[in-house]
Scaffold this motif. Structure first.
Motif, PDB file in Angstrom:
ATOM      1  N   ILE A 135       7.951  -7.636   4.053  1.00  0.00           N
ATOM      2  CA  ILE A 135       8.536  -8.615   4.977  1.00  0.00           C
ATOM      3  C   ILE A 135       7.804  -9.956   4.819  1.00  0.00           C
ATOM      4  O   ILE A 135       8.419 -11.023   4.834  1.00  0.00           O
ATOM      5  CB  ILE A 135       8.460  -8.096   6.432  1.00  0.00           C
ATOM      6  CG1 ILE A 135       9.433  -6.916   6.619  1.00  0.00           C
ATOM      7  CG2 ILE A 135       8.794  -9.202   7.439  1.00  0.00           C
ATOM      8  CD1 ILE A 135       9.274  -6.156   7.920  1.00  0.00           C
ATOM      9  N   VAL A 176       8.825   1.302  -2.777  1.00  0.00           N
ATOM     10  CA  VAL A 176       8.601   2.656  -3.321  1.00  0.00           C
ATOM     11  C   VAL A 176       7.411   2.623  -4.287  1.00  0.00           C
ATOM     12  O   VAL A 176       6.552   3.507  -4.257  1.00  0.00           O
ATOM     13  CB  VAL A 176       9.872   3.204  -4.011  1.00  0.00           C
ATOM     14  CG1 VAL A 176       9.594   4.579  -4.626  1.00  0.00           C
ATOM     15  CG2 VAL A 176      11.022   3.308  -3.015  1.00  0.00           C
ATOM     16  N   GLY A 182      10.827 -11.498   3.684  1.00  0.00           N
ATOM     17  CA  GLY A 182      11.603 -11.397   4.940  1.00  0.00           C
ATOM     18  C   GLY A 182      12.320 -10.067   4.972  1.00  0.00           C
ATOM     19  O   GLY A 182      12.098  -9.233   5.843  1.00  0.00           O
ATOM     20  N   VAL A 183      13.156  -9.846   3.987  1.00  0.00           N
ATOM     21  CA  VAL A 183      13.821  -8.546   3.832  1.00  0.00           C
ATOM     22  C   VAL A 183      12.926  -7.643   2.982  1.00  0.00           C
ATOM     23  O   VAL A 183      11.902  -8.091   2.448  1.00  0.00           O
ATOM     24  CB  VAL A 183      15.198  -8.701   3.145  1.00  0.00           C
ATOM     25  CG1 VAL A 183      16.139  -9.529   4.004  1.00  0.00           C
ATOM     26  CG2 VAL A 183      15.055  -9.323   1.763  1.00  0.00           C
ATOM     27  N   LEU A 184      13.340  -6.395   2.846  1.00  0.00           N
ATOM     28  CA  LEU A 184      12.572  -5.469   2.015  1.00  0.00           C
ATOM     29  C   LEU A 184      12.893  -5.645   0.549  1.00  0.00           C
ATOM     30  O   LEU A 184      14.040  -5.901   0.189  1.00  0.00           O
ATOM     31  CB  LEU A 184      12.935  -4.020   2.352  1.00  0.00           C
ATOM     32  CG  LEU A 184      12.331  -3.357   3.573  1.00  0.00           C
ATOM     33  CD1 LEU A 184      12.642  -1.879   3.515  1.00  0.00           C
ATOM     34  CD2 LEU A 184      10.841  -3.590   3.648  1.00  0.00           C
ATOM     35  N   ASP A 185      11.896  -5.462  -0.273  1.00  0.00           N
ATOM     36  CA  ASP A 185      12.118  -5.230  -1.695  1.00  0.00           C
ATOM     37  C   ASP A 185      12.040  -3.703  -1.818  1.00  0.00           C
ATOM     38  O   ASP A 185      10.950  -3.126  -1.865  1.00  0.00           O
ATOM     39  CB  ASP A 185      11.016  -5.921  -2.501  1.00  0.00           C
ATOM     40  CG  ASP A 185      10.956  -5.462  -3.947  1.00  0.00           C
ATOM     41  OD1 ASP A 185      11.808  -4.659  -4.353  1.00  0.00           O
ATOM     42  OD2 ASP A 185      10.034  -5.900  -4.661  1.00  0.00           O
ATOM     43  N   GLU A 186      13.206  -3.051  -1.830  1.00  0.00           N
ATOM     44  CA  GLU A 186      13.228  -1.583  -1.732  1.00  0.00           C
ATOM     45  C   GLU A 186      12.479  -0.910  -2.887  1.00  0.00           C
ATOM     46  O   GLU A 186      11.709   0.026  -2.680  1.00  0.00           O
ATOM     47  CB  GLU A 186      14.671  -1.082  -1.661  1.00  0.00           C
ATOM     48  CG  GLU A 186      15.346  -1.509  -0.358  1.00  0.00           C
ATOM     49  CD  GLU A 186      16.802  -1.086  -0.272  1.00  0.00           C
ATOM     50  OE1 GLU A 186      17.484  -1.019  -1.321  1.00  0.00           O
ATOM     51  OE2 GLU A 186      17.276  -0.831   0.842  1.00  0.00           O
ATOM     52  N   PHE A 214       5.954  -2.027   4.457  1.00  0.00           N
ATOM     53  CA  PHE A 214       7.003  -2.799   5.135  1.00  0.00           C
ATOM     54  C   PHE A 214       6.487  -4.186   5.517  1.00  0.00           C
ATOM     55  O   PHE A 214       7.167  -5.192   5.335  1.00  0.00           O
ATOM     56  CB  PHE A 214       7.501  -2.049   6.393  1.00  0.00           C
ATOM     57  CG  PHE A 214       8.618  -1.099   6.093  1.00  0.00           C
ATOM     58  CD1 PHE A 214       8.360   0.132   5.503  1.00  0.00           C
ATOM     59  CD2 PHE A 214       9.944  -1.423   6.368  1.00  0.00           C
ATOM     60  CE1 PHE A 214       9.381   1.016   5.192  1.00  0.00           C
ATOM     61  CE2 PHE A 214      10.975  -0.551   6.068  1.00  0.00           C
ATOM     62  CZ  PHE A 214      10.698   0.671   5.480  1.00  0.00           C
ATOM     63  N   LYS A 215       5.277  -4.214   6.063  1.00  0.00           N
ATOM     64  CA  LYS A 215       4.721  -5.518   6.461  1.00  0.00           C
ATOM     65  C   LYS A 215       4.547  -6.421   5.236  1.00  0.00           C
ATOM     66  O   LYS A 215       4.893  -7.608   5.271  1.00  0.00           O
ATOM     67  CB  LYS A 215       3.379  -5.311   7.168  1.00  0.00           C
ATOM     68  CG  LYS A 215       2.699  -6.623   7.545  1.00  0.00           C
ATOM     69  CD  LYS A 215       1.387  -6.371   8.247  1.00  0.00           C
ATOM     70  CE  LYS A 215       0.501  -7.597   8.201  1.00  0.00           C
ATOM     71  NZ  LYS A 215      -0.799  -7.361   8.832  1.00  0.00           N
ATOM     72  N   VAL A 226       4.358 -13.211  11.077  1.00  0.00           N
ATOM     73  CA  VAL A 226       3.610 -12.033  10.600  1.00  0.00           C
ATOM     74  C   VAL A 226       2.105 -12.320  10.701  1.00  0.00           C
ATOM     75  O   VAL A 226       1.328 -11.479  11.153  1.00  0.00           O
ATOM     76  CB  VAL A 226       4.003 -11.661   9.154  1.00  0.00           C
ATOM     77  CG1 VAL A 226       3.073 -10.577   8.599  1.00  0.00           C
ATOM     78  CG2 VAL A 226       5.451 -11.178   9.091  1.00  0.00           C
ATOM     79  N   HIS A 266       3.504   3.623   2.839  1.00  0.00           N
ATOM     80  CA  HIS A 266       4.922   3.341   3.088  1.00  0.00           C
ATOM     81  C   HIS A 266       5.083   2.496   4.363  1.00  0.00           C
ATOM     82  O   HIS A 266       5.902   1.573   4.397  1.00  0.00           O
ATOM     83  CB  HIS A 266       5.694   4.658   3.227  1.00  0.00           C
ATOM     84  CG  HIS A 266       7.178   4.505   3.171  1.00  0.00           C
ATOM     85  ND1 HIS A 266       7.821   3.848   2.160  1.00  0.00           N
ATOM     86  CD2 HIS A 266       8.162   4.927   4.008  1.00  0.00           C
ATOM     87  CE1 HIS A 266       9.134   3.865   2.371  1.00  0.00           C
ATOM     88  NE2 HIS A 266       9.364   4.503   3.488  1.00  0.00           N
ATOM     89  N   ALA A 267       4.300   2.810   5.390  1.00  0.00           N
ATOM     90  CA  ALA A 267       4.372   2.026   6.636  1.00  0.00           C
ATOM     91  C   ALA A 267       3.816   0.617   6.414  1.00  0.00           C
ATOM     92  O   ALA A 267       4.442  -0.380   6.787  1.00  0.00           O
ATOM     93  CB  ALA A 267       3.601   2.746   7.747  1.00  0.00           C
ATOM     94  N   VAL A 268       2.669   0.554   5.766  1.00  0.00           N
ATOM     95  CA  VAL A 268       2.022  -0.750   5.527  1.00  0.00           C
ATOM     96  C   VAL A 268       2.880  -1.608   4.591  1.00  0.00           C
ATOM     97  O   VAL A 268       2.963  -2.837   4.737  1.00  0.00           O
ATOM     98  CB  VAL A 268       0.610  -0.543   4.934  1.00  0.00           C
ATOM     99  CG1 VAL A 268      -0.045  -1.876   4.611  1.00  0.00           C
ATOM    100  CG2 VAL A 268      -0.261   0.246   5.904  1.00  0.00           C
TER     101      VAL A 268
END
Lengths: 326, 293
Positions: A263, A275, A267-271, A259-260, A318, A255-257
């Protein structure tokens, strides 16, 4: 200019938790009205309840200087070191009706006295001491540079009062969770350049008990009377897990990884994609809620995501600013 | 009063799983005469998870977002508590550490940007309270919410760590007894519900790795509001909204009690009071049905 110090008084109603495990089936609250002076701290009130109202009233106190951590209780739900907290500040925060309770009502033994067994067990479980193979007869001192001492980030100032532990909502729900004080202790020794423990960092990265179950509510940071900022130490333990290569390939770490990765791509999250990346095939358990969200227009498909403008800038940063690999 | 103008950092949720939050933000801003310049170049703030993984990368990306607000010469306004925390924390760290700021700017220079520290960062809730003013808002209310008991749910990252957040906005919030959202409810003509869980955690950040902990926290929050006879809840945080609105089945199971209440975004509540239509505010996007309008 006058330097006269004026002592003021005000009337305060104290609603005090009372319980004797040897005699009472249920706890109850006793009311005490007192004139409180601007000079007093919360511990003075506990003393006056015992000395002036009811000699059976029980609480713990020792140093009276904010260094032993014995007298921590809750005032209006706020973890408080009784000998340090001024009554004036309490009245300013909450008004003239104050509820005095032990740190944990479910662990109450007698009035303010609680069984801190869980706190000490969890503290002991994180190897809260230096693990180092040191020559018993060294030729010179084992010096730590000021820069290396700085890395402890004042975690060594913890007085084990339990204020953060019993303020933590995750501790309240999950009996396996080590809690913020234990993590601060784990950080204190893991960050010590002399320490060679190979198990401590792995222990605090275990699921259910470890740092990944921290709910990130910052209650521990607010509660700490020594301003140690336990959640700051939890964040550093997370980072250490990646830096030292012991982060496991589990849902929390992915879940943490994720995010990178997200992004980097948008750029934004693909929610939804995040998941899926975090959960893998276990994502199927979210289908019922996801279906309801879809019918209400709350799910955007991957092709419907609005990417950040100037995405190339983000991707370049990034690539060039990443300091951790997983 | 000079027209208020902000650089809007939407965060990711408002563009995906809470579209109604974006709709209601724009509707309320228009009613109040607040101009919002959307930072379309902004990236995700990291939501505290990227920070666990790579602190420096998180600082660079958040500094980049603020740098775009600075290019506009505007205060950045956020509409998510966690975006607010991560952005404010980045600003605090860079403004108080020249060495770190220089390292971050070395990276930003690669894409022709610089973080100067000239733009403030605030949440839309505090922009309304601190800059627009509750007295002025009260005068603009056309549909007072007087028939409703409304339970405020503050969300952790607007009120803690208090030291950081209180340097960010003028309303000095006491994390143990916050008042901003209560004051907003009263300004909209509603009755506030006082309950123990109003300043507690909703569990959002551990929903995947610790679902039971998350569900109990969500359940307790809704149950507290229900026991306070709330007609509905209101929150300034879209992440809290998502937990409270979409996870009621898990929450009910976790605490052994059926819990569900409509959970409005702060902007939707203000919009209702200002006379916006339910469609303008996206009230049809909620899972917990909003059936009082």
């Amino acid at each position: 200019m006058s330097t006269e110090h004026k002592i003021t008084t005000q009337k305060v109603n104290f609603k005090v938790f009372r319980f004797n495990a040897d005699e009472d089936y249920l706890p109850y609250y006793e009311n005490y009205d007192m004139e409180v002076t601007s000079e007093e701290v919360v511990l003075d009130i506990l003393n006056r309840i015992k000395w002036d109202h009811d000699g059976s009233f029980s609480y713990r106190r020792s140093c009276r200087h904010g260094i032993c951590g014995t007298c921590a209780i809750k005032v209006n739900g706020r973890s408080t070191l009784a000998c340090k907290e001024s009554m004036n500040d309490m009245v300013e925060l909450f008004g003239n009706e104050l509820v005095i309770e032990p740190l944990s009502k479910k662990r109450a033994v007698k009035d303010m006295i609680i069984d801190k067994g869980d706190f000490w067990e969890k503290h002991a479980a994180v190897t809260p001491y230096l693990v180092a193979d040191i020559d018993e007869n060294p030729e010179s001192e084992n010096l730590v540079s000021p820069e290396d001492a700085e890395k402890l980030d004042e975690a060594d100032l913890c007085i084990q009062c339990g204020a953060c532990h019993y303020a933590c909502p995750a501790v309240e729900i999950n009996e396996d969770f080590f809690g913020p004080a234990a993590f601060a202790a784990a950080y204190r020794f893991s960050a010590d350049v002399r320490d060679n423990s190979t198990s401590r960092l792995a222990d605090v990265n275990e699921e259910k008990q470890g740092v990944w179950d921290c709910v990130k509510c910052f209650e521990c940071a607010e509660a700490c009377p020594k301003e140690i900022n336990p959640i700051g130490k939890i964040t550093k333990l997370h980072q250490m897990a990646f830096q030292e290569g012991i982060a496991k390939n589990n849902v929390a770490v992915r879940h943490a990884v994720g995010f990178k990765k997200s992004i980097m791509k948008n750029g934004v999250l693909d929610e939804g994609g995040l998941v899926l990346y975090s959960e893998g095939p276990a994502i199927v358990k979210h289908i019922p809620v996801a279906f309801k969200m879809f019918t209400k227009g709350k799910i955007v498909p991957p092709w419907g995501i609005t990417k950040s403008q100037n995405l190339d800038e983000i991707q370049k940063l990034v690539k060039s600013s990443s300091t951790v690999k997983f | 009063m000079e027209k208020l103008k902000y650089a809007l950092f939407t965060g990711c949720t408002a563009k995906q799983s809470t579209p109604e939050q974006m709709m209601s933000t724009m509707a309320v801003a228009e009613k109040l005469g607040i101009e919002l310049v959307e930072l379309t170049e902004a990236s995700c703030c990291g939501a505290s998870h990227l920070q666990d993984y790579d602190d420096f990368l998180s600082l660079v990306l958040n500094a980049r977002n603020i740098a775009y607000a600075e290019k506009h010469g505007l205060t950045m306004v956020t509409i998510c508590n966690t975006c607010q925390l991560n952005t404010a924390m980045t600003k605090h760290r860079l403004d108080n550490n020249e060495e770190l700021k220089a390292k971050v700017n070395e990276k930003l220079a690669e894409v022709g940007l610089e973080y100067k520290g000239t733009s403030d960062v605030t949440h839309f809730l505090y922009a309304i309270i601190d800059d627009f003013g509750l007295d002025k808002l009260k005068e603009m209310v056309v549909t007072p919410l007087s028939q409703f008991n409304i339970a405020p749910f503050y969300g952790c990252h607007n009120i803690r760590p208090s030291e950081l957040q209180n340097e960010t906005h003028k309303t000095a919030e006491n994390p143990y007894n916050p008042t901003s959202l209560d004051d907003l409810i009263i300004a909209c003509g509603g009755e506030t519900v006082d309950y123990d869980e109003k300043n507690k955690c909703c569990g959002f950040h551990v929903e995947l790795q610790a679902p039971h902990t998350a569900a109990v926290l969500t359940g307790n929050a809704i149950a507290g509001a229900m026991d306070g006879n709330a007609d509905w809840m209101v929150t300034p945080c879209p992440l809290c909204h998502l937990k409270l609105d979409t996870q009621t089945a898990h929450a009910s199971e976790a605490i052994g009690r059926e819990v569900e209440l409509p959970v409005l975004h702060m902007q939707q509540m203000v919009g209702l009071a200002l006379g916006c239509t339910p469609a303008e505010l996206g009230l049809n996007h909620h899972l917990a049905k909003v059936d009082f309008v």
